[in-house]
Design a protein around this motif. Sequence first.
Motif, PDB file in Angstrom:
ATOM      1  N   TYR A  31       0.083  10.086   7.225  1.00 23.19           N
ATOM      2  CA  TYR A  31       1.237   9.417   6.621  1.00 23.19           C
ATOM      3  C   TYR A  31       1.236   7.934   6.949  1.00 23.19           C
ATOM      4  O   TYR A  31       1.459   7.083   6.067  1.00 23.19           O
ATOM      5  N   ARG A  32       0.969   7.608   8.206  1.00 22.29           N
ATOM      6  CA  ARG A  32       0.981   6.190   8.580  1.00 22.29           C
ATOM      7  C   ARG A  32      -0.101   5.414   7.830  1.00 22.29           C
ATOM      8  O   ARG A  32       0.119   4.273   7.410  1.00 22.29           O
ATOM      9  N   LEU A  33      -1.274   6.009   7.633  1.00 23.00           N
ATOM     10  CA  LEU A  33      -2.358   5.304   6.957  1.00 23.00           C
ATOM     11  C   LEU A  33      -2.012   5.048   5.486  1.00 23.00           C
ATOM     12  O   LEU A  33      -2.229   3.952   4.974  1.00 23.00           O
ATOM     13  N   VAL A  34      -1.478   6.052   4.825  1.00 22.94           N
ATOM     14  CA  VAL A  34      -1.103   5.875   3.421  1.00 22.94           C
ATOM     15  C   VAL A  34       0.023   4.859   3.304  1.00 22.94           C
ATOM     16  O   VAL A  34       0.015   3.985   2.425  1.00 22.94           O
ATOM     17  N   ARG A  35       0.973   4.945   4.196  1.00 24.56           N
ATOM     18  CA  ARG A  35       2.108   4.019   4.161  1.00 24.56           C
ATOM     19  C   ARG A  35       1.641   2.586   4.401  1.00 24.56           C
ATOM     20  O   ARG A  35       2.084   1.642   3.721  1.00 24.56           O
ATOM     21  N   ALA A  36       0.752   2.389   5.359  1.00 26.45           N
ATOM     22  CA  ALA A  36       0.232   1.052   5.646  1.00 26.45           C
ATOM     23  C   ALA A  36      -0.544   0.500   4.450  1.00 26.45           C
ATOM     24  O   ALA A  36      -0.444  -0.693   4.131  1.00 26.45           O
ATOM     25  N   TYR A  37      -1.310   1.363   3.792  1.00 27.50           N
ATOM     26  CA  TYR A  37      -2.049   0.912   2.606  1.00 27.50           C
ATOM     27  C   TYR A  37      -1.094   0.508   1.483  1.00 27.50           C
ATOM     28  O   TYR A  37      -1.302  -0.499   0.817  1.00 27.50           O
ATOM     29  N   HIS A  38      -0.049   1.277   1.289  1.00 27.72           N
ATOM     30  CA  HIS A  38       0.938   0.938   0.266  1.00 27.72           C
ATOM     31  C   HIS A  38       1.570  -0.424   0.539  1.00 27.72           C
ATOM     32  O   HIS A  38       1.696  -1.268  -0.356  1.00 27.72           O
ATOM     33  N   GLU A  39       1.987  -0.641   1.787  1.00 27.74           N
ATOM     34  CA  GLU A  39       2.630  -1.912   2.139  1.00 27.74           C
ATOM     35  C   GLU A  39       1.665  -3.080   1.945  1.00 27.74           C
ATOM     36  O   GLU A  39       2.041  -4.133   1.422  1.00 27.74           O
TER      37      GLU A  39
ATOM     38  N   ILE B 282      -7.252  -1.174   7.287  1.00 28.22           N
ATOM     39  CA  ILE B 282      -7.941  -0.646   8.469  1.00 28.22           C
ATOM     40  C   ILE B 282      -7.959  -1.689   9.585  1.00 28.22           C
ATOM     41  O   ILE B 282      -7.694  -1.379  10.755  1.00 28.22           O
ATOM     42  N   ALA B 283      -8.263  -2.939   9.223  1.00 25.62           N
ATOM     43  CA  ALA B 283      -8.309  -4.001  10.229  1.00 25.62           C
ATOM     44  C   ALA B 283      -6.946  -4.207  10.876  1.00 25.62           C
ATOM     45  O   ALA B 283      -6.841  -4.387  12.101  1.00 25.62           O
ATOM     46  N   GLU B 284      -5.891  -4.165  10.085  1.00 19.50           N
ATOM     47  CA  GLU B 284      -4.544  -4.344  10.626  1.00 19.50           C
ATOM     48  C   GLU B 284      -4.156  -3.183  11.545  1.00 19.50           C
ATOM     49  O   GLU B 284      -3.549  -3.394  12.606  1.00 19.50           O
TER      50      GLU B 284
ATOM     51  N   ALA C  94      -5.788  -3.285  14.961  1.00 19.95           N
ATOM     52  CA  ALA C  94      -5.245  -4.314  15.845  1.00 19.95           C
ATOM     53  C   ALA C  94      -4.166  -3.749  16.766  1.00 19.95           C
ATOM     54  O   ALA C  94      -3.884  -4.318  17.824  1.00 19.95           O
ATOM     55  N   SER C  95      -3.557  -2.615  16.364  1.00 17.31           N
ATOM     56  CA  SER C  95      -2.511  -2.016  17.189  1.00 17.31           C
ATOM     57  C   SER C  95      -2.875  -0.626  17.690  1.00 17.31           C
ATOM     58  O   SER C  95      -2.184  -0.084  18.556  1.00 17.31           O
ATOM     59  N   CYS C  96      -3.942  -0.019  17.140  1.00 12.34           N
ATOM     60  CA  CYS C  96      -4.377   1.315  17.567  1.00 12.34           C
ATOM     61  C   CYS C  96      -5.822   1.233  18.050  1.00 12.34           C
ATOM     62  O   CYS C  96      -6.649   0.588  17.405  1.00 12.34           O
TER      63      CYS C  96
ATOM     64  N   HIS D   4       4.580   4.018  15.464  1.00 16.68           N
ATOM     65  CA  HIS D   4       5.071   2.873  14.690  1.00 16.68           C
ATOM     66  C   HIS D   4       6.572   2.963  14.445  1.00 16.68           C
ATOM     67  O   HIS D   4       7.263   1.941  14.435  1.00 16.68           O
ATOM     68  N   ASN D   5       7.082   4.172  14.274  1.00 14.05           N
ATOM     69  CA  ASN D   5       8.474   4.372  13.867  1.00 14.05           C
ATOM     70  C   ASN D   5       9.347   4.637  15.098  1.00 14.05           C
ATOM     71  O   ASN D   5       9.768   5.755  15.353  1.00 14.05           O
ATOM     72  N   LEU D   6       9.590   3.584  15.842  1.00 15.22           N
ATOM     73  CA  LEU D   6      10.380   3.680  17.063  1.00 15.22           C
ATOM     74  C   LEU D   6      11.820   3.275  16.787  1.00 15.22           C
ATOM     75  O   LEU D   6      12.086   2.296  16.073  1.00 15.22           O
ATOM     76  N   VAL D   7      12.755   4.022  17.339  1.00 19.36           N
ATOM     77  CA  VAL D   7      14.157   3.619  17.264  1.00 19.36           C
ATOM     78  C   VAL D   7      14.498   2.880  18.556  1.00 19.36           C
ATOM     79  O   VAL D   7      14.197   3.344  19.655  1.00 19.36           O
ATOM     80  N   GLN D   8      15.085   1.703  18.394  1.00 24.98           N
ATOM     81  CA  GLN D   8      15.466   0.885  19.544  1.00 24.98           C
ATOM     82  C   GLN D   8      16.889   0.390  19.314  1.00 24.98           C
ATOM     83  O   GLN D   8      17.112  -0.571  18.578  1.00 24.98           O
TER      84      GLN D   8
END
Length: 418
Positions: free
Chosen positions: A225-233, A296-298, A301-303, A314-318
């Motif tokens: 889900y995160r990969l597809v969502r990141a690609y969409h964005e 993928i590069a982005e 950078a965080s994973c 990625h989906n943290l509630v603060q």
Amino acid sequence: AAVTLEVKSTPAGVLLRADEAQHSCWFGAWLAQNPAATNLGLMALERATSVAEALSLAPAVGIPHQNVVIGDEQGHIGWTIYGRIPEDTGPTRARGGAPWTTVADHPRIVDPPLGRIWTANARVASDDHQLRLIGGDVAALGAQYDLGARAGQIRDDLLALQGNITPADMLRIQLDDRAVFLARWRTLLLGLLDEQALHDHPRRAQLRRLIEGWNARASVDSVGYRLVRAYHERTRQAVWDMLLAGLGLEAEQGAAPPAQFEGPLWQLVTAQPLHLLAKSYPGWPQFLRAQVDATIAELLASCPELAHCTWGAHNLVQIRHPLSRVLPWLASFLDMPTLELPGDHDMPRVQDGVIFSASERFAVSPGHEEQGYLHLPGGQSGHPLSPYYRAGFMQWARGEPLPFLPGPAEHTLILSPN
């Protein structure tokens, strides 16, 4: 040191921007500055006993505009907007002077044939005149409504309910984290990453394997889900910037495309018109695969590895107390726990990191209050050491129902006259 802010105002409003080369100026006016737009008319809702009465109040209620859904004991349901709306639908509508809408033309829906009403920050009305009243001169551009993906999923969930509907049914809808909106983007990605596209590209091959195995939910453990969502964005922003560049317009720093861009975006990536593609790309497949590599590069950078890029990370509630920003050593006392949560912006379980989340969830059936539930991301006490300061937060985070009705009294506060 004191800073002087120069503000220029005219009969057209406050000067926001002037473009001398184009001989153009942009002015802003705010409806809230009109004294007639604010009043205490909302208090009359306390005495309304039917949908018809509640809807008739709407044109005269002076509050910031709010979607309102009403039901009554006769079985009627209705939607309207509480807040004063000028009848002028042009660019001068916020400057005052135009008459307000009345009961006869204020936007409303009463007893729709489907027997369901849903809002979800999206467009509710479909009548052209009502849309112009709501959105003014930007109605054709979406009037700053949210994308209808979340509303559509809620609609489908509501229509699937049969028989006697209970508050428990409502909670299941509010916790629906199925990835309906992004499913077509996953299909698009799988089609792009064919055998030729994967040749000598191990990272692309790994991404394809991960999205093939997604669970079709925005769950905390979902990598796909995160990969597809990141690609969409990434693709949405790249296409938006490409169009602006083609028009000779400078993209605003950090400005995301409007929510309603999703429709034109999908048309572009599926129809793939060459006259709207940047000249640096031989075709749309090459452009879209370039966004795969950028995504993928982005992510890397965080994973440390794509396989570890879970949605929950990625989906943290603060939820932070204002003072903890300036007194960080008190954060553990003042702030709610930081948690990984399921859900996303464009689905019923709305949870978009620190940006956007459900401020409350509740459902109650009149006469059956004991079946009702109420979720709030924090307790009633403002004292960090009180046991009620964080009361209910974990149930809100986990989606566990809490009773709507109060329990036995544990403390009593007596106010005695002096």
